[in-house]
Design a protein around this motif. Structure first.
Motif, PDB file in Angstrom:
ATOM      1  N   PRO A   1     -57.404  40.572  71.033  1.00 28.35           N
ATOM      2  CA  PRO A   1     -57.157  40.184  69.647  1.00 28.35           C
ATOM      3  C   PRO A   1     -55.673  39.860  69.432  1.00 28.35           C
ATOM      4  O   PRO A   1     -54.794  40.659  69.719  1.00 28.35           O
ATOM      5  CB  PRO A   1     -57.571  41.423  68.849  1.00 28.35           C
ATOM      6  N   VAL A   2     -55.420  38.663  68.920  1.00 27.36           N
ATOM      7  CA  VAL A   2     -54.062  38.201  68.626  1.00 27.36           C
ATOM      8  C   VAL A   2     -53.965  37.962  67.129  1.00 27.36           C
ATOM      9  O   VAL A   2     -54.816  37.282  66.544  1.00 27.36           O
ATOM     10  CB  VAL A   2     -53.727  36.916  69.404  1.00 27.36           C
ATOM     11  N   ARG A   3     -52.919  38.511  66.508  1.00 27.46           N
ATOM     12  CA  ARG A   3     -52.738  38.404  65.059  1.00 27.46           C
ATOM     13  C   ARG A   3     -51.580  37.467  64.737  1.00 27.46           C
ATOM     14  O   ARG A   3     -50.537  37.499  65.387  1.00 27.46           O
ATOM     15  CB  ARG A   3     -52.453  39.777  64.447  1.00 27.46           C
ATOM     16  N   LEU A   4     -51.801  36.652  63.710  1.00 26.75           N
ATOM     17  CA  LEU A   4     -50.759  35.756  63.204  1.00 26.75           C
ATOM     18  C   LEU A   4     -50.526  36.057  61.737  1.00 26.75           C
ATOM     19  O   LEU A   4     -51.487  36.171  60.957  1.00 26.75           O
ATOM     20  CB  LEU A   4     -51.197  34.287  63.364  1.00 26.75           C
TER      21      LEU A   4
ATOM     22  N   LEU B   1     -46.316  36.838  65.521  1.00 32.00           N
ATOM     23  CA  LEU B   1     -47.466  36.780  66.418  1.00 32.00           C
ATOM     24  C   LEU B   1     -47.475  38.068  67.226  1.00 32.00           C
ATOM     25  O   LEU B   1     -46.497  38.384  67.907  1.00 32.00           O
ATOM     26  CB  LEU B   1     -47.356  35.565  67.345  1.00 32.00           C
ATOM     27  N   THR B   2     -48.570  38.821  67.133  1.00 25.63           N
ATOM     28  CA  THR B   2     -48.629  40.127  67.793  1.00 25.63           C
ATOM     29  C   THR B   2     -49.920  40.279  68.587  1.00 25.63           C
ATOM     30  O   THR B   2     -50.935  39.649  68.279  1.00 25.63           O
ATOM     31  CB  THR B   2     -48.537  41.276  66.780  1.00 25.63           C
ATOM     32  N   ARG B   3     -49.864  41.130  69.609  1.00 26.05           N
ATOM     33  CA  ARG B   3     -51.038  41.478  70.410  1.00 26.05           C
ATOM     34  C   ARG B   3     -50.918  42.938  70.807  1.00 26.05           C
ATOM     35  O   ARG B   3     -49.897  43.360  71.350  1.00 26.05           O
ATOM     36  CB  ARG B   3     -51.136  40.599  71.660  1.00 26.05           C
ATOM     37  N   ALA B   4     -51.966  43.720  70.527  1.00 25.74           N
ATOM     38  CA  ALA B   4     -51.996  45.141  70.882  1.00 25.74           C
ATOM     39  C   ALA B   4     -50.768  45.877  70.356  1.00 25.74           C
ATOM     40  O   ALA B   4     -50.193  46.729  71.037  1.00 25.74           O
ATOM     41  CB  ALA B   4     -52.113  45.306  72.396  1.00 25.74           C
TER      42      ALA B   4
END
Length: 377
Positions: free
Chosen positions: A89-92, A109-112
């Protein structure tokens, strides 16, 4: 795409919309269902490289009602999303200043839980943002200036070398987000525009579907390389005819395209051995039904950008955005469209995010594979 977040956008504050392959939004007037589609389309266009001004021609309308300006007279809005895939899951998250000037003021942009890209407005007098992205090199963070009118995530593949494990993580996350967001088509059929014969040669369906006859003509003659041909046009055309037969007032045995002496093309609904019915003679509900069926079964058609994509066409999934999916449709037409959408979504060809009336929501709840999000609760 698994989630859309409207932290502060139009009528929404802190709204989180889970996205299934087939998602229908319901709620009373003013609940902001159309704004959800507008936010999704905006992110999609930004991921495709559009500028902020192109995507938000009326940015003040996106600012939450009653939002007061700060001491510098600035007001804005915030939207974001989550894309799942091989990178996880990648969040923007995106913060946009609408007033006094339109510009991006922050992106993340974040991941984990790890920040892979962050941008911030450091100098209001310059049209740039200070960007920093993870590298896991001798310098753990790379800093660079990015324009304040473009999505930084979409620019990363042009800026990150991809030499270190950290850079590869950034690239994988950015590409996953762009690939998930970019293929979308806002379908808003306008029956009065579909009743006029059109010139041939236009292979991509317009937003208002006014060139439906030209798109069907291009498909029939094998022009273009869009989604019309991706999964076997013959089978999809047969399914389209079956859908037309189920949703039109009289039996339908085919959908043909005529090219009379004036050089224009017009679509005709075949009626067996009898005379066909030109598209312009169909009712509003039948025309909207046919246009939406084409979008769901065949996609919008050939897009010049398709040829530039590094993602194989068989792995791309189109998201159809349909505001007022069941507008002017009767119960049978709505059920048939929902069933077709569920089938296409299950096969991984098309995703659908649409708004429906309460009656449409009730039918969607009875459709296997459909998820209904009630924004009025």
């Amino acid at each position: 795409m698994t989630e859309l977040r409207l932290s502060a956008f139009a009528a929404h504050r802190g709204t989180v919309v889970p996205l299934a392959p087939l998602t229908l939004l319901a709620g009373p007037s003013g609940s902001g269902a159309s704004s959800v589609l507008r936010a999704y389309e905006a992110l999609s266009r930004l991921a495709a490289g559009a500028s902020l001004a192109e995507v938000f021609p009326d940015p003040a309308g996106c600012v939450p009602e009653g939002a007061a300006p700060d001491r510098q007279g600035r007001r804005g809005f915030r939207i974001g999303c989550t894309a799942d895939g091989p990178a996880g899951p990648v969040r923007l998250e995106l913060a946009v200043q609408a007033e006094p000037t339109l510009r991006i003021v922050g992106e993340r942009l974040t991941r984990a839980g790890q920040t892979l890209l962050s941008t911030a407005l450091r100098d209001p007098g310059r049209p740039t943002l200070q960007a920093a992205w993870h590298t896991a090199d001798e310098l753990p963070v790379r800093r660079e200036q990015l324009p304040d009118d473009r999505l930084g995530t979409a620019l990363l593949p042009l800026r990150v070398a991809g030499r270190t494990p950290g850079q590869l993580q950034v690239l994988a996350a950015a590409e996953q987000m762009v690939v998930a967001l970019r293929p979308s088509f806002a379908c808003e059929p306008r029956p009065h525009r579909m009743r006029t014969p059109v010139p041939p040669g236009e292979g991509r369906l317009r937003r208002d579907c006014g060139n439906l006859a030209a798109v069907l003509h291009a498909a029939r003659n094998g022009q273009g390389k869009g989604q019309v041909y991706r999964y076997g046009h013959g089978r999809r055309h047969a399914r389209l005819v079956a859908l037309a037969n189920a949703g039109c007032a009289r039996p339908v045995t085919g959908i043909d395209v005529e090219r009379p002496a004036d050089g224009l093309v017009r679509a005709v609904v075949a009626r067996g051995d009898g005379p066909g019915t030109p598209l312009e003679r169909l009712g509003n509900g039948e025309l909207r039904y046919l246009a939406l069926a084409v979008a769901l079964l065949m996609g919008p058609g050939a897009d010049p950008a398709d040829g530039d994509s590094e993602v194989p066409q068989a792995l791309q999934t189109l998201t159809v955005l349909a505001d007022g999916l069941d507008r002017d449709l009767d119960g049978q037409q709505t059920r048939e469209l929902l069933t077709a959408a569920a089938s296409a979504a299950a096969a991984g060809h098309v995703r659908l995010l649409g708004t429906v009336t309460e009656a449409g929501a009730a039918r969607a709840r009875g459709t296997a594979g459909a998820a209904v999000v009630d924004l009025g609760m």
